[in-house]
Design a protein around this motif. Structure first.
Motif, mmCIF file in Angstrom:
data_model
loop_
_atom_site.group_PDB
_atom_site.id
_atom_site.type_symbol
_atom_site.label_atom_id
_atom_site.label_comp_id
_atom_site.label_asym_id
_atom_site.label_seq_id
_atom_site.Cartn_x
_atom_site.Cartn_y
_atom_site.Cartn_z
ATOM 1 N N TRP A 34 0.871 -1.181 0.000
ATOM 2 C CA TRP A 34 0.000 0.000 0.000
ATOM 3 C C TRP A 34 0.905 1.227 0.000
ATOM 4 O O TRP A 34 1.610 1.492 0.972
ATOM 5 N N LYS A 35 0.893 1.985 -1.093
ATOM 6 C CA LYS A 35 1.834 3.092 -1.284
ATOM 7 C C LYS A 35 1.124 4.444 -1.233
ATOM 8 O O LYS A 35 -0.066 4.545 -1.516
ATOM 9 N N LEU A 87 3.204 0.667 3.189
ATOM 10 C CA LEU A 87 2.955 -0.449 4.091
ATOM 11 C C LEU A 87 2.990 -1.751 3.296
ATOM 12 O O LEU A 87 2.268 -1.894 2.306
ATOM 13 N N SER A 88 3.841 -2.688 3.723
ATOM 14 C CA SER A 88 3.911 -4.012 3.102
ATOM 15 C C SER A 88 3.070 -4.975 3.933
ATOM 16 O O SER A 88 3.292 -5.118 5.137
ATOM 17 N N LEU A 89 2.125 -5.636 3.290
ATOM 18 C CA LEU A 89 1.164 -6.497 3.981
ATOM 19 C C LEU A 89 1.328 -7.932 3.501
ATOM 20 O O LEU A 89 1.462 -8.189 2.303
ATOM 21 N N ALA A 108 -8.473 0.936 0.863
ATOM 22 C CA ALA A 108 -7.555 1.819 0.135
ATOM 23 C C ALA A 108 -8.314 2.875 -0.664
ATOM 24 O O ALA A 108 -7.819 3.989 -0.862
ATOM 25 N N ALA A 109 -9.516 2.533 -1.110
ATOM 26 C CA ALA A 109 -10.314 3.492 -1.879
ATOM 27 C C ALA A 109 -10.730 4.692 -1.027
ATOM 28 O O ALA A 109 -11.053 5.756 -1.574
ATOM 29 N N GLU A 110 -10.716 4.532 0.305
ATOM 30 C CA GLU A 110 -11.081 5.646 1.187
ATOM 31 C C GLU A 110 -9.968 6.690 1.273
ATOM 32 O O GLU A 110 -10.215 7.828 1.683
ATOM 33 N N PHE A 111 -8.748 6.301 0.908
ATOM 34 C CA PHE A 111 -7.597 7.207 1.002
ATOM 35 C C PHE A 111 -7.201 7.627 -0.417
ATOM 36 O O PHE A 111 -6.490 6.897 -1.120
ATOM 37 N N LYS A 112 -7.680 8.765 -0.832
ATOM 38 C CA LYS A 112 -7.455 9.233 -2.196
ATOM 39 C C LYS A 112 -5.967 9.434 -2.467
ATOM 40 O O LYS A 112 -5.217 9.924 -1.609
ATOM 41 N N GLY A 113 -5.546 9.026 -3.668
ATOM 42 C CA GLY A 113 -4.155 9.201 -4.070
ATOM 43 C C GLY A 113 -3.239 8.057 -3.695
ATOM 44 O O GLY A 113 -2.072 8.052 -4.080
ATOM 45 N N THR A 114 -3.744 7.063 -2.935
ATOM 46 C CA THR A 114 -2.905 5.912 -2.573
ATOM 47 C C THR A 114 -3.132 4.782 -3.570
ATOM 48 O O THR A 114 -4.137 4.751 -4.282
ATOM 49 N N THR A 115 -2.196 3.835 -3.598
ATOM 50 C CA THR A 115 -2.305 2.680 -4.503
ATOM 51 C C THR A 115 -2.095 1.403 -3.692
ATOM 52 O O THR A 115 -1.251 1.357 -2.798
ATOM 53 N N LEU A 116 -2.842 0.348 -4.043
ATOM 54 C CA LEU A 116 -2.724 -0.959 -3.407
ATOM 55 C C LEU A 116 -2.502 -1.988 -4.497
ATOM 56 O O LEU A 116 -3.364 -2.171 -5.362
ATOM 57 N N ASP A 117 -1.353 -2.639 -4.469
ATOM 58 C CA ASP A 117 -0.983 -3.581 -5.532
ATOM 59 C C ASP A 117 -0.523 -4.913 -4.953
ATOM 60 O O ASP A 117 -0.043 -4.960 -3.809
ATOM 61 N N ASP A 118 -0.655 -5.978 -5.749
ATOM 62 C CA ASP A 118 -0.096 -7.273 -5.371
ATOM 63 C C ASP A 118 1.429 -7.182 -5.356
ATOM 64 O O ASP A 118 2.025 -6.413 -6.124
ATOM 65 N N SER A 119 2.032 -7.963 -4.499
ATOM 66 C CA SER A 119 3.481 -7.908 -4.366
ATOM 67 C C SER A 119 4.032 -9.307 -4.142
ATOM 68 O O SER A 119 3.331 -10.190 -3.635
ATOM 69 N N ARG A 120 5.293 -9.509 -4.517
ATOM 70 C CA ARG A 120 5.966 -10.777 -4.248
ATOM 71 C C ARG A 120 6.304 -10.875 -2.770
ATOM 72 O O ARG A 120 6.792 -9.922 -2.171
ATOM 73 N N CYS A 121 6.038 -12.018 -2.190
ATOM 74 C CA CYS A 121 6.305 -12.205 -0.764
ATOM 75 C C CYS A 121 7.782 -12.497 -0.569
ATOM 76 O O CYS A 121 8.380 -13.279 -1.318
ATOM 77 N N SER A 122 8.376 -11.887 0.434
ATOM 78 C CA SER A 122 9.777 -12.139 0.749
ATOM 79 C C SER A 122 9.891 -13.461 1.470
ATOM 80 O O SER A 122 9.015 -13.842 2.238
ATOM 81 N N ARG A 123 11.034 -14.211 1.220
ATOM 82 C CA ARG A 123 11.258 -15.528 1.837
ATOM 83 C C ARG A 123 12.011 -15.392 3.132
ATOM 84 O O ARG A 123 12.844 -14.535 3.270
#
Length: 244
Positions: free
Chosen positions: A95-96, A212-214, A229-244
């Protein structure tokens, strides 16, 4: 009787003469009757020494295992994890662009989702030094809002009241500029219309946005995160690779 004796003597002489002068019969060649003689190996009749394979070792090596023999069971490390657990462990998002003033509110709402893991927080500054034109914090939020009403009366609408609970709580922001010259021009225009309390300061000493990394997100939680995330204008929520 003399004639019988002479007859036998003559017969013996003839046989002796024949045996002396006739060609001897060639001895039979037994090798011509051998088949694949070079592939024949002699096997000792002695018993094999202990520890050495005998003649029947090949048959013993290929002897099948008993039908009731059970295969080796996998160790706990080899047992696959439940599918649902694998999905949760491999589902991650990032979440950026969360503004500093909204960070506490966003983290509070994330707690309500009861994620498997706490969010990993990365704070990001604005980058190069910027210059902030603002009115210093009022004692209360109500005072700051009254000051905002005064600005509206002067036809100044491009401002906002800082309400993030931080050190600049109840300040009134009047713009952020990349150069000192642009900030000074803004300050001069405000003083021209009667705003005497506005000031300029460098804004390169703090955190202004967060990422924030989730991780450990279920399918149901993912849908709720997207709505949040839609409640916070201007932010982006994207899928991410999980760290091992």
């Amino acid at each position: 009787m003399k004639w019988l004796f002479l007859l036998l003597l003559i017969a013996n002489l003839l046989f002796y003469g024949y045996s002396q002068f006739a060609e001897p019969t060639a001895a039979p060649d037994w090798r011509s009757r051998e088949v694949n003689a070079d592939k024949i190996k002699l096997i000792s009749a002695e018993a094999p020494e202990p520890g050495k394979p005998g003649v029947d070792s090949a048959a013993t090596a290929t002897e099948p295992k008993p039908a009731d023999a059970k295969p080796a069971e996998p160790t706990p490390a080899e047992a696959p994890a439940p599918l649902a657990a694998q999905d949760a462990a491999n589902s991650c998002m990032v979440w950026k662009g969360l503004p500093e003033r909204d960070l506490l509110r966003a983290k509070s709402k994330l707690k309500a989702l009861k994620l498997a893991n706490a969010p990993a927080e990365q704070l990001i500054s604005d980058g190069p030094t910027k210059f902030w034109v603002y009115i210093p914090p009022r004692n209360t939020l109500a005072e700051a809002q009254r000051k905002g009403d005064e600005l509206k009366g002067l036809k100044i609408d491009d401002y906002y009241v800082v309400n993030d609970g931080g050190k600049w709580q109840n300040a009134i922001s009047l713009g952020i500029f990349s150069t000192r010259e642009a900030a000074d021009r803004r300050l001069e225009s405000l003083r021209t219309v009667g705003v005497k309390s506005a000031v300029v300061r460098e804004r390169g000493d703090g955190v202004h946005s967060a990422t924030l990394s989730l991780s450990g997100i279920s399918s149901e939680q993912k849908e709720k995160l997207q709505a949040l995330a839609a409640e916070f204008k201007g932010t982006t929520l994207d899928d991410s690779r999980c760290s091992r």
